[in-house]
Scaffold this motif. Structure first.
Motif, PDB file in Angstrom:
ATOM      1  N   VAL A   1      69.467 -90.227  33.417  1.00  0.00           N
ATOM      2  CA  VAL A   1      69.249 -90.994  32.176  1.00  0.00           C
ATOM      3  C   VAL A   1      70.548 -91.134  31.416  1.00  0.00           C
ATOM      4  N   ILE A   2      71.290 -90.011  31.279  1.00  0.00           N
ATOM      5  CA  ILE A   2      72.552 -90.065  30.532  1.00  0.00           C
ATOM      6  C   ILE A   2      73.547 -90.994  31.227  1.00  0.00           C
ATOM      7  N   ALA A   3      73.584 -90.930  32.565  1.00  0.00           N
ATOM      8  CA  ALA A   3      74.556 -91.751  33.292  1.00  0.00           C
ATOM      9  C   ALA A   3      74.206 -93.231  33.173  1.00  0.00           C
TER      10      ALA A   3
ATOM     11  N   ALA B   1      64.062 -81.565  36.020  1.00  0.00           N
ATOM     12  CA  ALA B   1      64.286 -82.086  34.669  1.00  0.00           C
ATOM     13  C   ALA B   1      65.773 -82.323  34.437  1.00  0.00           C
ATOM     14  N   CYS B   2      66.627 -81.387  34.889  1.00  0.00           N
ATOM     15  CA  CYS B   2      68.077 -81.556  34.745  1.00  0.00           C
ATOM     16  C   CYS B   2      68.549 -82.797  35.479  1.00  0.00           C
ATOM     17  N   LEU B   3      68.047 -82.995  36.705  1.00  0.00           N
ATOM     18  CA  LEU B   3      68.476 -84.156  37.508  1.00  0.00           C
ATOM     19  C   LEU B   3      68.101 -85.450  36.809  1.00  0.00           C
TER      20      LEU B   3
END
Lengths: 163, 327
Positions: A157-159, A150-152
């Protein structure tokens, strides 16, 4: 005797470096001081006979995560060489929070039924660690992998949003 | 007590004699090989055939003034070269130089090797930052990006070998290898990945962007005066030798040779074969360095993340499946 000496040297290093992490006004110094802390903790693992965990600790925490932290700090404009303010209006809240944590930890540690010191240490070879991951602790192991995935995905997504 | 004395003595021996000797010799070797590749003669005035040139250079470096750049962070500027050199030399602890000749046969040998080598990048990064010079900082940042990316394929190829052999100890890896080396396809692929990733890890051409002279003066050590510069060089050549030695240990049969040398006995003969193979790998690295141009930074990261990482991951998976089904 030798083990006790090693323990006190390690503890001195860890505590001294940890103080620099918390108190240094230079954020790069704080990040770099994290390295002796993590190496000292790896030293504790070696003292406990857990060589495998110690090697992983150095490889991942000291060698990779700290580098990433430093990398981010150095790439952030204006974050390096800056004298960061160490106090703000939330000092009382912080004191209350950390005081409660210290109280909780001391209570837990003094009341826990510790096994007598003479019991032989369990073997921590990689095979045994892998076996217990996939048998006794399989649920915790899988949940952790889910969190990391989930973190990855979140990082990607943010990047991508910035483009 | 005997054990403590033995450890202290072997650490002193490895850190001073072996490492400094190796560093000095590799610099000379690099200059001779670059001269050979470029059809020059190379150093020839100091000593027979110029063999004492690097020793003379070292004596000169020791006499030079130490300059602290204006605005530099003194503590970190002084500590960084030491971190790089010590991190490179710590990996010598698990190198098996011959039968029974190892400082400490750790149960997690190759993992320890990867772990201490990954500490080297911290010294490079902080050295670049503490110099208070934009070129040095850029060199340090490039180096961090590069070393963190290439650590993954390097680690996966080490894991592949560990999966096939079933141990992490360097001595056991050598002992359980069939003669002359593994012919298992997964191990050969892992060896190829290891060779490329190790070139990048030691910041050598074609992956030497951290110190690209044409763009960054000299990269992260631009501001360092001779003695500290020599420590950075010691770290660089020390880790080059160590990674070559690990390659020999994991993929080329370690200290075992085609025959035992007469008269000298099995231990010295083991050292001979080990050093011969290691210097052959070092020669290969130097040969590549003076033959190929360097990559661009985007090409460099593409090679790591889009080629080496998927290949090494698939290779590890395949090796695991084969080991699980094969017995």
């Amino acid at each position: 005797m030798t083990e006790a000496a090693a323990f006190y040297i390690l503890t001195g290093t860890v505590l001294g470096a940890a103080l620099v992490v918390v108190l240094s006004r230079n954020i790069v110094h704080a990040a770099v001081s994290l390295i002796p802390v993590l190496l000292g903790v790896a030293g504790y693992y070696v003292l406990l006979g857990a060589e495998f965990v110690a090697a992983i600790q150095i490889l991942i925490y000291a060698g990779a995560i700290t580098v990433l932290i430093l990398f981010v700090i150095l790439l952030t404009e204006g974050a390096t060489g800056l004298r960061v303010r160490q106090r703000n209006e939330q000092v009382p809240l912080g004191i209350i929070g950390s005081g409660a944590l210290v109280f909780l930890l001391i209570t837990l540690l003094t009341r826990a039924p510790w096994p007598p010191a003479a019991t032989p240490l369990p073997t921590y070879n990689p095979g045994a660690v892998g076996q217990s991951f996939l048998t006794a602790y399989v649920l915790a192991f899988e949940v952790t992998s889910l969190v990391i995935v989930a973190c990855l995905v979140g990082a990607i997504v943010i990047a991508r949003r910035e483009e | 007590m005997v054990e403590v004395v033995r450890i202290v003595l072997s650490v002193l021996l490895v850190f001073t004699f072996a490492a400094v000797g190796v560093g000095l010799f590799l610099v000379l070797m690099e200059r001779k090989i670059s001269a050979w590749v470029q059809a020059r003669i190379g150093p020839r005035h100091v000593g027979p055939y110029g063999t004492l040139q690097t020793l003379a250079d070292l004596l000169k470096m020791l006499q030079k003034e130490h300059i602290l750049p204006a605005g530099a962070d003194r503590v970190m500027f002084e500590l960084s070269p030491i971190v790089v050199a010590v991190a490179a030399l710590m990996s010598y602890v698990v190198l098996p130089w011959g039968p029974g000749l190892i400082v400490r046969d750790l149960g997690v040998g190759v993992l320890y090797f990867a772990a201490v080598l990954s500490l080297e990048v911290i010294g490079i990064l902080t050295g670049g930052w503490a110099s208070n010079n934009k070129y040095a900082l850029l060199g340090g940042l490039r180096s961090a990006a590069q070393m963190v990316s290439y650590e993954l394929p390097l680690g996966f190829s080490i894991l592949t070998v560990a999966t096939v052999v079933g141990t992490l100890s360097t001595v056991r890896i050598v002992e359980s290898q069939p003669y002359p080396w593994h012919t298992y396809p997964s191990v050969i692929v892992a060896g190829a990945v290891f060779l490329v990733a190790a070139t990048a890890e030691s910041n050598r051409i074609p992956f030497d962007l951290p110190e690209a002279e044409s763009e960054l003066v000299a990269g992260y050590f631009s501001e360092y005066s001779p003695l500290r510069f020599a420590l950075f060089q010691l770290g660089e050549y020390g880790s080059l030798f160590a990674t070559s030695a690990l390659f020999v240990t994991m993929f080329l049969g370690g200290w075992r040779g085609p025959f035992e040398l007469p008269v000298v006995g099995s231990v010295l003969s083991g050292i001979f074969w080990f050093l011969l193979k290691t210097y052959a790998v070092v020669f290969f690295f130097m040969w590549v360095r003076w033959t190929y141009p360097r990559f661009r930074i985007d090409q460099l990261l593409n090679v790591s993340w889009k080629i080496l990482l998927p290949v090494s991951l698939a290779n590890l998976l395949l090796a695991g499946l084969l080991v699980a089904w094969g017995g």
